[in-house]
Design a protein around this motif. Sequence first.
Motif, short mmCIF file in Angstrom:
data_model
loop_
_atom_site.label_atom_id
_atom_site.label_comp_id
_atom_site.label_asym_id
_atom_site.label_seq_id
_atom_site.Cartn_x
_atom_site.Cartn_y
_atom_site.Cartn_z
N PHE A 191 0.84 -1.20 0.00
CA PHE A 191 0.00 0.00 0.00
C PHE A 191 0.88 1.26 0.00
O PHE A 191 2.01 1.24 0.51
CB PHE A 191 -0.88 0.05 1.25
N ALA A 192 0.33 2.36 -0.54
CA ALA A 192 1.03 3.64 -0.50
C ALA A 192 0.04 4.76 -0.20
O ALA A 192 -1.13 4.70 -0.61
CB ALA A 192 1.74 3.92 -1.82
N ASP A 193 0.51 5.78 0.54
CA ASP A 193 -0.34 6.93 0.82
C ASP A 193 -0.06 8.03 -0.20
O ASP A 193 0.69 7.85 -1.15
CB ASP A 193 -0.14 7.43 2.26
N ARG A 194 -0.67 9.20 0.00
CA ARG A 194 -0.59 10.27 -0.98
C ARG A 194 0.83 10.78 -1.17
O ARG A 194 1.22 11.21 -2.26
CB ARG A 194 -1.51 11.41 -0.54
N SER A 195 1.66 10.71 -0.13
CA SER A 195 3.04 11.18 -0.24
C SER A 195 3.96 10.14 -0.87
O SER A 195 5.15 10.39 -1.08
CB SER A 195 3.58 11.56 1.14
N GLY A 196 3.44 8.95 -1.14
CA GLY A 196 4.24 7.89 -1.73
C GLY A 196 4.88 6.97 -0.71
O GLY A 196 5.63 6.06 -1.08
N GLN A 197 4.59 7.19 0.57
CA GLN A 197 5.14 6.32 1.61
C GLN A 197 4.45 4.96 1.57
O GLN A 197 3.22 4.87 1.58
CB GLN A 197 4.94 6.96 2.99
N HIS A 198 5.25 3.90 1.53
CA HIS A 198 4.70 2.55 1.44
C HIS A 198 4.57 1.91 2.83
O HIS A 198 5.42 2.10 3.70
CB HIS A 198 5.58 1.66 0.57
N TYR A 199 3.51 1.17 2.99
CA TYR A 199 3.29 0.39 4.21
C TYR A 199 3.72 -1.04 3.91
O TYR A 199 3.07 -1.75 3.11
CB TYR A 199 1.81 0.44 4.60
N GLN A 200 4.80 -1.49 4.52
CA GLN A 200 5.42 -2.75 4.12
C GLN A 200 5.17 -3.90 5.08
O GLN A 200 5.92 -4.87 5.09
CB GLN A 200 6.93 -2.53 3.94
N GLN A 201 4.10 -3.81 5.87
CA GLN A 201 3.82 -4.89 6.82
C GLN A 201 2.72 -5.83 6.34
O GLN A 201 2.36 -6.78 7.04
CB GLN A 201 3.47 -4.30 8.19
N CYS A 202 2.15 -5.55 5.17
CA CYS A 202 1.25 -6.51 4.54
C CYS A 202 1.15 -6.14 3.06
O CYS A 202 1.52 -5.03 2.67
CB CYS A 202 -0.14 -6.52 5.19
N LEU A 203 0.66 -7.05 2.25
CA LEU A 203 0.54 -6.80 0.82
C LEU A 203 -0.69 -5.96 0.53
O LEU A 203 -1.70 -6.05 1.23
CB LEU A 203 0.46 -8.11 0.05
N SER A 204 -0.61 -5.17 -0.52
CA SER A 204 -1.77 -4.41 -0.96
C SER A 204 -2.85 -5.37 -1.46
O SER A 204 -2.56 -6.37 -2.12
CB SER A 204 -1.37 -3.46 -2.10
#
Length: 536
Positions: A191-204
Amino acid sequence: MEVSVIRSSSQAKISKTELGCRDLRFCFGKSNDKNKIFSRKPNSVCFESQISRFRKAGLRFTLKAVHSDPVLESKSPATFKSLDRLRLFVGLPLDAVSDGNSVNHARAIGAGLKALKLLGVEGVELPVWWGVVENEMGKYDWSGYLAVAEMVQKAGLKLHVSLCFHASSQPRIPLPKWVTKIGESQSSIFFADRSGQHYQQCLSLAVDNLAVLDGKTPIQVYQGFCESFKTTFSPFMGSTITGISMGLGPDGELRYPSHHKPAKSGTITGGGEFQCYDTNMLNLLKQYAEANGNPLWGLGGPHDAPTYDQAPNSNSFFKDHGGSWESPYGDFFLSWYSSELVSHGNRLLSLASSIFGDTEVNVYGKVPLMHSWYKTRAHPSELTAGFYNTASRNGYEAVAEMFARNSCKIILPGMDLSDEHQPHDALSSPESLLAQIRTTCNKHRVEVAGQNLAPGAPGGIEQIKKNMLGENKIDLFTYQRMGAHFFSPEHFPSFTEFVRSLSQPELHPDDLPSDEAEATESVQTSSDPNIHLQTA
């Protein structure tokens, strides 16, 4: 060494039951050898045998180097109400099994299991981590979890397994190494938010059916994991293992990681951010917009939504009156965003139901309690998490329908939270949200199980009892979580009293112990050295 738990004379007395610890100190510190007994460390937290505290809880502990079978005694013929409709479980440490598939703090867990059995708890919940079991694609090592299942079975308890397809920050339990390696070159699987920061603790959720994992889709990989689990644990299924929770997203919950950036110190948590900016989510949004005749609406998420730490009314999207969430575009976006989450939940729960449907275990999924800002019309915390729930729309109808369609039960955390203990500025109402979800589940005949968020919430135990035994009763409650605090003198006596209040009737004054009887009780301590064990 054993611990005798002696209650008031009119209550069940369980005497001389071996627990395997010497002076009732479950010391949870740190050691290089995770199964080794070791000396007390300065920073370790111990479950001390503080007699005054346990006397208040109605417990008397004696420690003797003898072993005999449990003896039940009762002064009165009163019949004790069993937990026949309400099954109480306790969560094991998150890292009960971790690196190398070794069982951490095994001796402490073993002693804890016996203590819980003494109290009348039905079972324990065990987190089973994708990153621990499948370190190589398609190769599964269940040895540590099999060892824990055998311990639980030997203790005479039931086991609820939580299949965790996410990572944990504390304690640190990452995704499988081979998945992390793929993510390093293909960040769009996260997953990614509006600033492009990715959440890497689960798959999108957008990659569920895309072959992004070395030629396989995540759904295919999850299927292989679940089938291997079923085969490996078949001797326990339906007897020891009575329930399985399917991991659905961050922290195992059905939601987007909308609050993954910690709030700044001293500020009220904002409404979160929409997580629709990874390449695959944007592709889905574009397709949906084009299919609905509004291609310009598929270029991204709401431009006027606030950031993580900003109050929801600081921008126009979530404003109570005239906010963009009520506009045609707002309805378009929120309908798409929430439907993608429900579809993701349906894919995973239908998978779990198809695999475990021929066993005697119940399948569960967890739905979060996003209660901040519930008293506003827009309910921003729920919207960013993927629930299109507002003052004028019930966003949990589609969720409950999906659970009912797959014959799955819902786990609702946060049953220890009350409105009066929430920050006033957050306009929060966990009680109202919980009531709404439970009413919706009841409408669709979806059974509800409960959890607390963490021990120690102000008024938490009384709130749990209210939710467990109220008009809409639940059949399963999991108390989180075994560890240093759980067995501390600040907590364990209150938990013991909590269990007793659920399983025993009110006592007649004649059944209460006399002062003289109390005075005759004593505690004998062992001359053996203390035992200290590691925990999470």
